[in-house]
Design a protein around this motif. Sequence first.
Motif, short mmCIF file in Angstrom:
data_model
loop_
_atom_site.label_atom_id
_atom_site.label_comp_id
_atom_site.label_asym_id
_atom_site.label_seq_id
_atom_site.Cartn_x
_atom_site.Cartn_y
_atom_site.Cartn_z
N VAL A 1 58.81 38.92 35.56
CA VAL A 1 57.87 37.89 35.81
C VAL A 1 56.55 38.49 35.67
N LEU A 2 56.11 39.34 36.31
CA LEU A 2 54.99 39.99 36.43
C LEU A 2 54.61 40.55 35.25
N HIS A 3 55.59 41.14 34.46
CA HIS A 3 55.29 41.92 32.95
C HIS A 3 54.78 40.79 32.12
N HIS A 4 55.26 39.43 32.19
CA HIS A 4 54.90 38.39 31.34
C HIS A 4 53.54 37.84 31.35
N ARG A 5 53.06 37.95 32.51
CA ARG A 5 51.43 37.77 32.93
C ARG A 5 50.60 38.61 32.30
N ALA A 6 49.76 38.07 31.48
CA ALA A 6 48.90 39.03 30.71
C ALA A 6 47.37 38.19 30.85
N PRO A 7 46.34 38.85 31.24
CA PRO A 7 45.08 38.07 31.14
C PRO A 7 44.60 38.30 29.85
N LEU A 8 43.72 37.15 29.40
CA LEU A 8 42.87 37.01 28.15
C LEU A 8 41.62 36.65 28.53
N ALA A 9 40.80 37.72 28.14
CA ALA A 9 39.12 37.43 28.45
C ALA A 9 38.84 36.88 26.97
N GLN A 10 37.71 35.72 27.08
CA GLN A 10 37.49 35.48 25.77
C GLN A 10 36.18 34.55 26.17
N VAL A 11 35.07 34.54 25.08
CA VAL A 11 34.20 33.76 25.21
C VAL A 11 34.04 32.72 24.16
N LEU A 12 33.70 31.24 24.84
CA LEU A 12 33.63 30.21 24.33
C LEU A 12 32.64 30.39 23.07
N ASP A 13 32.99 29.46 22.17
CA ASP A 13 32.07 29.48 20.81
C ASP A 13 30.58 29.12 20.97
N HIS B 1 44.41 43.22 34.10
CA HIS B 1 45.69 43.13 34.54
C HIS B 1 46.18 43.84 35.92
N SER B 2 45.54 44.90 36.10
CA SER B 2 45.62 45.29 37.72
C SER B 2 45.44 44.20 38.82
N HIS B 3 44.16 43.61 38.44
CA HIS B 3 43.82 42.57 39.35
C HIS B 3 44.83 41.58 39.54
N LEU B 4 45.21 41.01 38.38
CA LEU B 4 46.40 39.94 38.72
C LEU B 4 47.50 40.48 39.57
N ALA B 5 47.98 41.65 39.41
CA ALA B 5 49.19 42.20 40.05
C ALA B 5 48.76 42.38 41.41
N MET B 6 47.62 42.86 41.81
CA MET B 6 47.26 43.26 43.13
C MET B 6 46.60 42.17 43.92
N ALA B 7 45.86 41.36 43.23
CA ALA B 7 45.23 40.12 44.10
C ALA B 7 45.95 39.53 45.17
N PRO B 8 47.45 39.28 44.98
CA PRO B 8 47.91 38.52 46.11
C PRO B 8 48.15 39.32 47.38
N LEU B 9 47.95 40.64 47.38
CA LEU B 9 48.13 41.70 48.25
C LEU B 9 47.12 41.61 49.48
N PRO B 10 47.57 41.74 50.59
CA PRO B 10 46.38 41.86 51.66
C PRO B 10 45.66 43.04 51.25
N LEU B 11 44.51 43.32 51.70
CA LEU B 11 43.46 44.42 51.45
C LEU B 11 44.15 45.54 51.65
N ALA B 12 44.79 45.90 52.96
CA ALA B 12 45.39 47.19 53.36
C ALA B 12 46.49 47.62 52.22
N ASP B 13 47.31 46.63 51.78
CA ASP B 13 48.35 46.67 50.82
C ASP B 13 47.68 47.14 49.51
N ALA B 14 46.54 46.48 49.25
CA ALA B 14 46.26 46.90 47.81
C ALA B 14 45.49 48.13 47.72
N LEU B 15 45.06 48.56 48.95
CA LEU B 15 44.50 50.04 49.10
C LEU B 15 45.49 50.92 48.87
N ARG B 16 46.69 50.65 49.64
CA ARG B 16 47.84 51.74 49.61
C ARG B 16 48.60 51.63 48.26
#
Length: 483
Positions: A139-151, A220-235
């Motif tokens: 599930v997490l592998h299939h999530r990929a961020p896409l940064a783009q700028v509008l025209d 990509h890392s942000h999307l995987a780590m954002a749900p974690l409480p701060l202490a767990d993200a640091l761990r």
Amino acid sequence: MEVVVTGRASTLRHLLDVWDGDVAAPSNLEGVITDLEVSGADTMVERLTTATRADLGDVPRALAASPGLTDEETLHLARRLGWTVKALAEWAPHRDRSGLRIEAALASVAAWNVDGGFWEAVQPRLQGCRLTNAAFEVVLHHRAPLAQVLDDAPVWEREHLHATQEAERARDWAELGERARAFEQLPRPDLGARQATLALSHLDWPRLVRLANRSEGWLHSHLAMAPLPLADALRLATASGNGYARFVALERVAYREVRDLLPLEETALRNLLIVMAKDADDWPRWLAICNRYPVRHPHMQAALGRALARSDGPALQAYVESISLDTSDGDIRANVTHCLSVFRARAGAVRRLALWRAAFERWHTWDFARNEGQNLTSLARSALDYGVVGWLIEGEPQRPLAELERSFADDLRSLDMRWHASLSSAMSDFFRLVSRHQVLAHATRRSAADANWLPGPSIDLPAAATDEFLQRRYGWNDRQLSD
């Protein structure tokens, strides 16, 4: 990972205890699974989110009211929870080739986990379900961020995004840190991805670490780590060797959660900083994110001091060099002093002397911005004062005050005889002499046993500078230290 049972987890565990094995299936979620298997999954997240609200939108209220429910109502609620738990525990790839059922199960978890506690409650039932944990990873592998700028976006936005991507590819953490601050709102993982991360943090930590190691970019890392409480993200960042994961955690605590840290969070940050400090090449770039202006990161100073107490010479030198010095203090000195006082309480003599010496040498070379074309208009102080006094007390043989007075008088005579480009330049040199004397004279009245080494607001005016004519020449008028 240590499991702490919260109040909500206790409620969910009680429901699981009374669950009789039958399930009350969420009709809308089941319908979405069937429809998407036929029509395709382009709108999967949106449709699962809508179905979850329709089927389980009342769950948070029901859980809050659960102590007052009848036995029949409690059993029905338990059977609804049972559908989610069974869908997770019995998941197998041959029964869910499209992956829709695991996505639906995770979407339903979002309703039960609004106030936390779900994964703690179900951990005994899901521990060891390797196929389910593998599905979370997919599930997490299939999530990929896409940064783009509008025209129609302004040119500067395009340029900023390009520069951000260049810094990301180059792993230039200092530049990426500067660029990332323009993104005030970062993308949020959808409800299924969020629960997949939380699931792995409770059920299969090593798998989550491996996922973090394979991250290919900042977002990509942000999307995987954002749900974690701060202490767990640091761990997680500490356990991972991936620079992107470490950047996400450090940038998050430096700029996105600026608050007093809980003891567990402070310890987790200390551990991350200790690991980062071992990399001589990247450590200065990490410090550029969180220590160039310590006044922006008061909540990090204790953890930084604790980490420095476990670090060696090059890392201590890089710490001192990372601080942007200015003759206008702006509370930077108070923050650095907090860090260094924590460091002093925990570091051994060798590490203390290494840091104090680095602080003294930089302070002496900087000399209140002598080579920066900046004229002083009043007495100044330095962010490194605490470390400078530390060196004068623990590092050098202490000079008597009388010797300092004689040295000041010699420097003042030299100043009187020197040709100055302007009156302001001459006054600036006088204030620089007196500013330097403040720290040196203060150190003669302190010892290693004193709790507070920081020079206070009082002014140590040498005898040679008390002459009224001389004071008029250099514009002295009982000036206080600069703010």
